[in-house]
Enzyme design. Structure first.
Site, PDB file in Angstrom:
ATOM      1  N   ASP A  59     -15.582 -14.245 -22.682  1.00 46.33           N
ATOM      2  CA  ASP A  59     -16.400 -14.314 -21.526  1.00 46.33           C
ATOM      3  C   ASP A  59     -17.622 -15.095 -21.585  1.00 46.33           C
ATOM      4  O   ASP A  59     -18.065 -16.076 -21.272  1.00 46.33           O
ATOM      5  CB  ASP A  59     -16.321 -13.094 -20.696  1.00 46.33           C
ATOM      6  CG  ASP A  59     -14.970 -12.613 -20.077  1.00 46.33           C
ATOM      7  OD1 ASP A  59     -13.841 -13.418 -20.225  1.00 46.33           O
ATOM      8  OD2 ASP A  59     -14.527 -11.321 -20.201  1.00 46.33           O
TER       9      ASP A  59
ATOM     10  N   HIS B 272       8.189  -7.643  -3.475  1.00 48.23           N
ATOM     11  CA  HIS B 272       6.844  -8.158  -3.949  1.00 48.23           C
ATOM     12  C   HIS B 272       7.193  -9.508  -4.687  1.00 48.23           C
ATOM     13  O   HIS B 272       7.684  -9.488  -5.910  1.00 48.23           O
ATOM     14  CB  HIS B 272       6.545  -7.202  -4.915  1.00 48.23           C
ATOM     15  CG  HIS B 272       5.887  -5.761  -4.248  1.00 48.23           C
ATOM     16  ND1 HIS B 272       4.895  -5.593  -3.900  1.00 48.23           N
ATOM     17  CD2 HIS B 272       6.521  -4.621  -3.834  1.00 48.23           C
ATOM     18  CE1 HIS B 272       4.346  -4.543  -3.534  1.00 48.23           C
ATOM     19  NE2 HIS B 272       5.541  -3.838  -3.437  1.00 48.23           N
TER      20      HIS B 272
ATOM     21  N   GLY C 118       1.007  -1.231  -0.193  1.00 46.68           N
ATOM     22  CA  GLY C 118      -0.213  -0.052   0.052  1.00 46.68           C
ATOM     23  C   GLY C 118       0.838   1.188  -0.066  1.00 46.68           C
ATOM     24  O   GLY C 118       2.044   1.200   0.244  1.00 46.68           O
TER      25      GLY C 118
ATOM     26  N   GLU D  44       4.894 -11.215  -6.179  1.00 47.44           N
ATOM     27  CA  GLU D  44       3.797 -11.525  -6.895  1.00 47.44           C
ATOM     28  C   GLU D  44       4.372 -11.110  -8.404  1.00 47.44           C
ATOM     29  O   GLU D  44       3.549 -11.271  -9.263  1.00 47.44           O
ATOM     30  CB  GLU D  44       2.519 -10.724  -6.400  1.00 47.44           C
ATOM     31  CG  GLU D  44       2.725  -9.196  -6.317  1.00 47.44           C
ATOM     32  CD  GLU D  44       3.219  -8.500  -5.180  1.00 47.44           C
ATOM     33  OE1 GLU D  44       2.726  -7.559  -4.836  1.00 47.44           O
ATOM     34  OE2 GLU D  44       3.773  -9.519  -4.430  1.00 47.44           O
TER      35      GLU D  44
ATOM     36  N   GLY E  56     -20.257 -12.813 -27.969  1.00 51.56           N
ATOM     37  CA  GLY E  56     -19.607 -13.355 -29.011  1.00 51.56           C
ATOM     38  C   GLY E  56     -17.982 -13.235 -28.602  1.00 51.56           C
ATOM     39  O   GLY E  56     -17.103 -13.900 -28.835  1.00 51.56           O
ATOM     40  N   GLY E  57     -17.697 -12.638 -27.517  1.00 44.77           N
ATOM     41  CA  GLY E  57     -16.298 -12.468 -26.853  1.00 44.77           C
ATOM     42  C   GLY E  57     -16.148 -13.578 -25.931  1.00 44.77           C
ATOM     43  O   GLY E  57     -17.010 -14.542 -25.920  1.00 44.77           O
TER      44      GLY E  57
ATOM     45  N   CYS F 225       5.187  -5.992   1.868  1.00 48.10           N
ATOM     46  CA  CYS F 225       5.732  -4.718   1.611  1.00 48.10           C
ATOM     47  C   CYS F 225       4.874  -4.003   2.841  1.00 48.10           C
ATOM     48  O   CYS F 225       5.260  -4.230   3.813  1.00 48.10           O
ATOM     49  CB  CYS F 225       5.165  -4.301   0.355  1.00 48.10           C
ATOM     50  SG  CYS F 225       6.075  -2.640  -0.270  1.00 48.10           S
ATOM     51  N   TYR F 226       4.003  -3.190   2.639  1.00 46.61           N
ATOM     52  CA  TYR F 226       3.117  -2.294   3.623  1.00 46.61           C
ATOM     53  C   TYR F 226       2.493  -3.439   4.725  1.00 46.61           C
ATOM     54  O   TYR F 226       2.612  -3.095   5.739  1.00 46.61           O
ATOM     55  CB  TYR F 226       2.176  -1.636   2.884  1.00 46.61           C
ATOM     56  CG  TYR F 226       1.360  -0.849   4.156  1.00 46.61           C
ATOM     57  CD1 TYR F 226       1.831   0.490   4.208  1.00 46.61           C
ATOM     58  CD2 TYR F 226       0.134  -1.379   4.379  1.00 46.61           C
ATOM     59  CE1 TYR F 226       0.696   1.024   5.529  1.00 46.61           C
ATOM     60  CE2 TYR F 226      -0.481  -0.629   5.568  1.00 46.61           C
ATOM     61  CZ  TYR F 226      -0.154   0.518   5.787  1.00 46.61           C
ATOM     62  OH  TYR F 226      -0.951   1.099   6.742  1.00 46.61           O
TER      63      TYR F 226
ATOM     64  N   LYS G 168      -9.054 -13.843 -16.623  1.00 43.68           N
ATOM     65  CA  LYS G 168      -9.167 -13.998 -17.863  1.00 43.68           C
ATOM     66  C   LYS G 168      -8.587 -15.224 -18.264  1.00 43.68           C
ATOM     67  O   LYS G 168      -9.228 -15.919 -19.147  1.00 43.68           O
ATOM     68  CB  LYS G 168      -8.754 -12.672 -18.661  1.00 43.68           C
ATOM     69  CG  LYS G 168      -8.539 -13.093 -20.075  1.00 43.68           C
ATOM     70  CD  LYS G 168     -10.012 -13.061 -20.821  1.00 43.68           C
ATOM     71  CE  LYS G 168     -10.595 -11.397 -20.594  1.00 43.68           C
ATOM     72  NZ  LYS G 168     -12.095 -11.438 -21.503  1.00 43.68           N
TER      73      LYS G 168
END
Length: 514
Positions: free
Chosen positions: A227, A169, A55, A171, A224-225, A82-83, A370
Site C-alpha cells: 500500500d 447472497h 443483517g 456476493e 515498504g509494504g 437477504c435482510y 487490496k
C-alpha cells in the site's frame, strides 16, 4: 473525483465489503454507508443504484435496523439482499415471518430467466442461503422471479419501479452465478457505463494530487509494504521532488526488511525519490514495554508513527501534507464506513492521535480494496515482485506478537517467519497462498530438547487463501512441508519448542493474529 456510483446501505451483515467489492469487479464504483445515513445525503450523492445488505435481525421486530420508505420512491434502482430483501417487502406492504425450515448453505434455486436480474443465468442454479425468516407474501406490485424447495420467494421484482429483492447472497463465491446477477443489476437495471478502471483511476489521481498540492511539500509514510509503496510511486509521478519519503524502521519489520526497503526506494534504487530512513527501534520497544492489549499496542505504534514524522518534518522545514497508504478495508474495519462493528484500529485510520502537525493528510488509495491497489501498482509500472509481495500490517510484528513486545520476541518471530516463508517458496506454494506468516503466542510450555527440559514459546503458522481479504479460508499446506517448517524452527530459533498451524477461517477469525 466525479464518477458514477452504486452505494451499499449496511444493516450489519458480515458481507458488506464483499458486496461493494463484487460491484467494483463490474467496473462500477461502490461505497458503503450505514443505515443511519440520512436520506438527504443519499439524494445528494445521486447514486446510479442502491443495494441493501443482509443483517442478523428480523425486520418485523420494533428495534431492528430500518430505513425510510422514501428510499424506494426516489426513482433510483434498489436491490435488497437477504435482510435487505425482507426489509423492502416489509416496508412496502409484504409480509415476513419466521420460517419453519431454515435455509443455510448451498441451495438449488429456480429462477425466471426473463427477469433483468437473471439474464444469462440457467433456470436452475446454486446459490448461498442464510436466513431464519422468509418472505411469505410479496409487496403489492412485485412478482416472484425465483424460488427454492423450501423458500417460495427467493427473489421478487417490481420492474416498473426498478425494485428487486433477493433472499440469497449473490456476493459470495458459493453462489455460482452471483457475479453475473450483480452485473445484470448494475448494467441491465442501473444502466451503468462501467467507468471504474485502474488506468483512469491512476491518471485522474495524479491530476487531482497535482492540483491539490500545488507547490507544497509532502511527506510520505513509506513502510515498504504494497500500500505505501503504491502510494509513494503515485505521489512521485504526480509531484516529483516535492515529495520526501520517510521510512520508519520501528524494529517490528520482517527479517532484513529494513535493508530491503532502502535498497528499493533509497538513493541506489530505481525511483527518483527523496528518501530518509529513521531507525527508531529502541524508541518503540521502550513505548511498548509492559503493554499486552492489542488495541493499545496499535494506538501506541500509531502515536509514535506520527510523532516521528512531525520530527522529520521540522528537520526538512515547512511541510504541508502527509501521505499514507490507507485503503478502503482499513476505513470500514475501523468503523468509519458502514454499520459493522469496529474490528480493529488501523495505525493509519482509527489509531491516529487527534493532533497531527500537518496541514492535511492525503490518502490516495483510501477508496481501493487490496487487489485494486495491486492493479494500480501495475499501472504505475511497479515491478510484480513488489506489487505482489506478502501483505504486512502497518503496526508490523507488534500485532503478530501476542502479549508484550520485546526485542527478543521480535527476533524469535522474525527468524521463524523467515524460515516459514523460505520453505513455502521452496515448495512452490507461494503463488497459491494469498497470505502466510508466523506469529508468536504468549504461551510457554514444557518441552524436551537434547535430553534437557525446556520452557519456551509456541509459534503459530498462519496461511490463508482469499480473493478480497474480506473472507478467507486456511490454506491446505502439505503435511510434510509443515513438518519441515516445524523442525527447522524448533532447531534453528532459540526460545521456541512448539509450532502450531492455525486452521481458523475469516470470519470468525481475522487474517492477522493478534
Amino acid at each position: 473525483m466525479k464518477r458514477e456510483t452504486v452505494i451499499v446501505i449496511d444493516f450489519g451483515g458480515q458481507y458488506n465489503q464483499l458486496v461493494a467489492r463484487r460491484v467494483r469487479e463490474c467496473n462500477v464504483y461502490c461505497e458503503i454507508y450505514s443505515y443511519k445515513t440520512d436520506i438527504e445525503k443519499i439524494k445528494e450523492m445521486n447514486p446510479k443504484g442502491i443495494i441493501l445488505t443482509g443483517g442478523p435481525n428480523s425486520c418485523y421486530e420494533p428495534d431492528s435496523p430500518t430505513y425510510t420508505k422514501e428510499l424506494f420512491e426516489l426513482g433510483i434502482p434498489v436491490l435488497g439482499l437477504c435482510y435487505g430483501a425482507q426489509l423492502m417487502m416489509h416496508l412496502l406492504g409484504g409480509k415476513v415471518e419466521r420460517a419453519d425450515v431454515r435455509e443455510y448453505g448451498k441451495t438449488e434455486v429456480f429462477v425466471n430467466t426473463e427477469s433483468p436480474l437473471f439474464t444469462g443465468v440457467e433456470e436452475t442454479t446454486t446459490c448461498w442461503m442464510s436466513h431464519f425468516d422468509y418472505i411469505s407474501k410479496v409487496a403489492p406490485g412485485f412478482d416472484i422471479c425465483a424460488h427454492t424447495k423450501d423458500c417460495p420467494v427467493a427473489a421478487a421484482e417490481n420492474r416498473e419501479k426498478k425494485l428487486y429483492a433477493i433472499q440469497f447472497h449473490p456476493e459470495v463465491l458459493h453462489t455460482v452465478r452471483g457475479k453475473e446477477i450483480l452485473s445484470n443489476y448494475v448494467y441491465n437495471v442501473c444502466q451503468c457505463a462501467g467507468d471504474w478502471k485502474m488506468d483512469s483511476f491512476v491518471k485522474s489521481s495524479i491530476e487531482a494530487i497535482r492540483e491539490k498540492v500545488g507547490d507544497g511539500k509532502v511527506l510520505c509514510a513509506l513502510s515498504g509494504g504494497v500500500d505505501s509503496s503504491v502510494a509513494a510511486v503515485l505521489l512521485s509521478k504526480a509531484i516529483g521532488k516535492q515529495l520526501t519519503c520517510v521510512f520508519v524502521d520501528h524494529g517490528l519489520l520482517r527479517k532484513n526488511e529494513g535493508d530491503e526497503v532502502e535498497a528499493v526506494f533509497g538513493p541506489e534504487g530505481p525511483y527518483d525519490l527523496n528518501f530518509i530512513r529513521v531507525n527508531a527501534q529502541e524508541r518503540y520497544y521502550s513505548k511498548l514495554a509492559g503493554v499486552e492489549e492489542p488495541e493499545q499496542k496499535r494506538k501506541i505504534i500509531g502515536e509514535e508513527f506520527i510523532r516521528v514524522f512531525e520530527e522529520e518534518a521540522k528537520k526538512i522545514g515547512a511541510v504541508d501534507y502527509l501521505v499514507q497508504g490507507t485503503i478502503y478495508p482499513d476505513v470500514v474495519e475501523s468503523g468509519l464506513g458502514g454499520e459493522s462493528a469496529v474490528i480493529k484500529s488501523h495505525h493509519n485510520v482509527g489509531g491516529l492521535p487527534d493532533c497531527v502537525d500537518f496541514k492535511e493528510i492525503i490518502e490516495p488509495l483510501r477508496d481501493l480494496f487490496k487487489d485494486e491497489v495491486r492493479k494500480a501498482g501495475l499501472e504505475l509500472g511497479i515491478p510484480e515482485y513488489l506489487v505482489f509481495r506478502q501483505p504486512f500490517p502497518g503496526p508490523g510484528l507488534g500485532i503478530r506478537i501476542i502479549g508484550e513486545v520485546t526485542a527478543d520476541k521480535v527476533r524469535i518471530v522474525q527468524d521463524a517467519d523467515a524460515i516459514y516463508r523460505e520453505e513455502i517458496a521452496k515448495a512452490e506454494l507461494d503463488q497459491d497462498i494469498n497470505q502466510y506468516f508466523a506469529a508468536l503466542t504468549n504461551m510457554r510450555s514444557v518441552g524436551v530438547m537434547g535430553d534437557e527440559r525446556t520452557y519456551d514459546y509456541a509459534v503459530v503458522l498462519r496461511a490463508v487463501k482469499t480473493i478480497d481479504f474480506m473472507t478467507a479460508e486456511a490454506a491446505d499446506i502439505p503435511f510434510d512441508v509443515l513438518q519441515k517448517v516445524m523442525s527447522r524452527i524448533i532447531n534453528e530459533v532459540k526460545g521456541v519448542n512448539r509450532v502450531f498451524y492455525d486452521l481458523t477461517s475469516k470470519p470468525p477469525g481475522t487474517i492477522e493474529m493478534e
